[in-house]
Write a protein that holds these residues in place. Structure first.
Motif, PDB file in Angstrom:
ATOM      1  N   SER A 135       0.805  -1.227   0.000  1.00  0.00           N
ATOM      2  CA  SER A 135       0.000   0.000   0.000  1.00  0.00           C
ATOM      3  C   SER A 135       0.839   1.278   0.000  1.00  0.00           C
ATOM      4  CB  SER A 135      -0.939   0.007   1.218  1.00  0.00           C
ATOM      5  OG  SER A 135      -0.176  -0.003   2.428  1.00  0.00           O
ATOM      6  N   ILE A 136       2.158   1.173   0.219  1.00  0.00           N
ATOM      7  CA  ILE A 136       3.004   2.383   0.255  1.00  0.00           C
ATOM      8  C   ILE A 136       3.542   2.656  -1.145  1.00  0.00           C
ATOM      9  CG2 ILE A 136       3.600   1.958   2.669  1.00  0.00           C
ATOM     10  CD1 ILE A 136       6.292   0.868   1.732  1.00  0.00           C
ATOM     11  N   GLU A 137       4.118   3.861  -1.330  1.00  0.00           N
ATOM     12  CA  GLU A 137       4.650   4.262  -2.638  1.00  0.00           C
ATOM     13  C   GLU A 137       5.911   3.477  -2.955  1.00  0.00           C
ATOM     14  OE1 GLU A 137       5.320   8.385  -2.289  1.00  0.00           O
ATOM     15  OE2 GLU A 137       3.183   8.912  -2.089  1.00  0.00           O
ATOM     16  N   ARG A 138       6.192   3.310  -4.268  1.00  0.00           N
ATOM     17  CA  ARG A 138       7.345   2.518  -4.721  1.00  0.00           C
ATOM     18  C   ARG A 138       8.654   3.116  -4.229  1.00  0.00           C
ATOM     19  NH1 ARG A 138      11.279   0.482  -5.284  1.00  0.00           N
ATOM     20  NH2 ARG A 138      12.117  -0.896  -6.899  1.00  0.00           N
ATOM     21  N   GLU A 139       8.732   4.459  -4.203  1.00  0.00           N
ATOM     22  CA  GLU A 139       9.989   5.082  -3.790  1.00  0.00           C
ATOM     23  C   GLU A 139      10.303   4.793  -2.322  1.00  0.00           C
ATOM     24  OE1 GLU A 139       7.530   6.514  -5.275  1.00  0.00           O
ATOM     25  OE2 GLU A 139       8.356   6.926  -7.315  1.00  0.00           O
ATOM     26  N   ARG A 140       9.285   4.597  -1.499  1.00  0.00           N
ATOM     27  CA  ARG A 140       9.499   4.360  -0.070  1.00  0.00           C
ATOM     28  C   ARG A 140       9.627   2.872   0.270  1.00  0.00           C
ATOM     29  NH1 ARG A 140       4.637   6.821   2.880  1.00  0.00           N
ATOM     30  NH2 ARG A 140       5.781   5.921   4.644  1.00  0.00           N
TER      31      ARG A 140
ATOM     32  N   ASN B 267       3.923  -2.086 -10.894  1.00  0.00           N
ATOM     33  CA  ASN B 267       4.969  -1.892 -11.906  1.00  0.00           C
ATOM     34  C   ASN B 267       5.566  -3.201 -12.413  1.00  0.00           C
ATOM     35  OD1 ASN B 267       6.370  -2.704  -9.698  1.00  0.00           O
ATOM     36  ND2 ASN B 267       7.687  -0.899  -9.534  1.00  0.00           N
TER      37      ASN B 267
END
Length: 460
Positions: A59-64, A136
């Motif tokens: 559920s978190i962003e890919r960068e994090r 992704n």
């Protein structure tokens, strides 16, 4: 001497062995059930933890995501969590999992990893995990080892082992010790049986007094030995009595026949002599018939013909039969039947027993005396008393008068002496019916013989 094999063949040892076998099987099933339920519960807890981690990381962003994977690994102080991020082609990107497990499809469902999970610097460990595709196309693998389930299983197995060891081994030792006393008593019984087998019927099996099964069995055998000793004593007494009582008539018969042989046709009193010979032979036959009669009465198969018998009617028939004889001898013969009673018996045998008792009472009662035939009902059942005013039966002879061929010196002085079998026949009939025969004194002097039909009596 007791051998070890004797202990294991004893009933106590076998019982403990069977109990131990059931205990082992039941304990194994119980521990197996506890392990299965515990494994299910722990597996469910592991699945919830893995699902929560997967929900959070997806559920978190890919960068994090790399920082989140690193933070999750840092919080795992025990090192049970395994995390890995792989490119779409399977190339390793982040985490402590260097290779995607071959048996873990990327469908987002938690699965068992029986082949283990390979982590850097560690041996493969059994685990449960899932693999899921990110938007992704990258693959996220999350797993948690199940070593805690294996540890619980090991603890339960150790508990089962020590529990069985601490239970079965003392049980076997206890069974060995418990079987020693019964086996020792069996050896004592075996030693006591040896002289009995050699003919010493006066010996009895030892009884400890504890009242256990061995004592009950020994008591049963002792009662049986007592009855066997009594029967053999009676047989010996009968043989001795036959030899004693038949010697005189046989000698007399032989003498008379010898006289006939010597004198032949010249014998003037040949007719009376032959009559005396026939009378002696008849007397011998009568004695043997009485013996056969007693043997027939002692056969328990005679009970098959039993039926309900009116006791009062039977006594009236006996009174009618012997009233003329008593009148001829100047004896008052009275019948008292205040109540009716029915007994389960053989009517002919019952009539024969009472007839013998009345005949004896009349024979031993002097002229001017009294004989009473009385029936009564008590709380325990019917009772028949034959009372006379004769000399009575001495207390020291009241048991032996029931033996075959027994005659006291007083009986031998009677002009019409019998064979000593009348009361033996009565005793056999009473035993056949399960009644009781009692001999006592009449209140006014004389004898009182009672037939107690307590167990069989049924009031009409």
């Amino acid at each position: 001497m007791l051998r070890l094999s004797d202990h294991w063949r004893s009933a106590t040892a076998r019982l403990i062995f069977i109990y131990g076998a059931f205990f082992v099987v039941w304990s194994s099933l119980l521990i197996g059930l506890v392990y299965w339920e515990t494994s299910r519960y722990l597996a469910h807890v592991v699945d919830e933890i893995v699902e929560q981690r997967a929900h959070y990381l997806t559920s978190i962003e890919r960068e994090r995501l790399p920082q989140a994977l690193e933070a999750t690994g840092a919080l795992d102080l025990r090192g049970v969590m395994s995390l890995g991020l792989f490119a779409a082609d399977g190339t390793y990107l982040e985490g402590n999992i260097e290779k995607i497990p071959r048996d873990l499809p990327a469908d987002g469902r938690i699965r068992e990893l029986p082949l283990g999970l390979q982590r850097a610097g560690r041996d493969p460990q059994r685990a449960r995990g899932l693999a899921t595709r990110l938007p992704n196309g990258e693959l996220l693998v999350i797993a948690r080892d199940t070593s805690v389930i294996d540890q619980v299983g090991a603890i339960l197995r150790h508990a089962l082992f020590w529990g069985l060891t601490l239970t079965v081994i003392p049980g076997l030792i206890g069974g060995l010790l418990l079987s020693r006393r019964p086996l020792r008593r069996v050896r004592e019984i075996e030693a006591a049986v040896a002289p009995i087998a050699r003919g010493d019927l006066g010996r009895r099996l030892p009884v400890s007094g504890r009242g256990d099964e061995v004592d009950l069995l020994a008591g049963i055998v002792n009662r049986m030995l007592g009855e066997i000793e009594r029967l053999i004593g009676e047989v010996k007494g009968v043989c001795d009595s036959i030899a004693h009582d038949l010697r005189t008539p046989l000698t007399r018969l032989r003498t008379q026949l010898h006289r006939l042989q010597q004198k032949g046709d010249q014998c003037a009193d040949r007719g009376p002599l032959l009559e005396r010979c026939v009378a002696d032979v008849d007397a011998l036959l009568d004695r043997f018939r009485a013996l056969l009669r007693i043997s027939e009465l002692e056969d328990l198969r005679r009970r098959a013909g039993f039926d309900s018998v009116d006791l009062g009617e039977t006594l009236r028939q006996v009174h009618e039969l012997y009233a003329p004889l008593a009148e001829d001898q100047g004896i008052a013969f009275r019948l008292e039947t205040p109540a009716k009673a029915s007994v389960h018996a053989d009517p002919n045998l019952l009539f024969e027993a009472f007839s013998n008792l009345v005949a004896n009472a009349i024979k031993f009662t002097p002229g001017g005396g009294k004989v009473c035939l009385r029936a009564s009902l008590e709380a325990r059942g019917a009772r028949v008393d034959i009372l006379d005013s004769g000399p009575g039966i001495p207390s020291g002879e009241r048991d032996i008068v029931l033996q075959r061929f027994y005659r006291s010196e007083r009986d031998r002085e009677l002009p019409e002496q019998g064979y000593g079998l009348g009361l033996s026949i009565v005793s056999a009939i009473v035993r056949l019916h399960g009644f009781q025969l009692q001999i006592g004194d009449n209140e006014g002097g004389g004898a009182r013989i009672s037939v107690c039909c307590w167990r069989q009596a049924l009031p009409s």
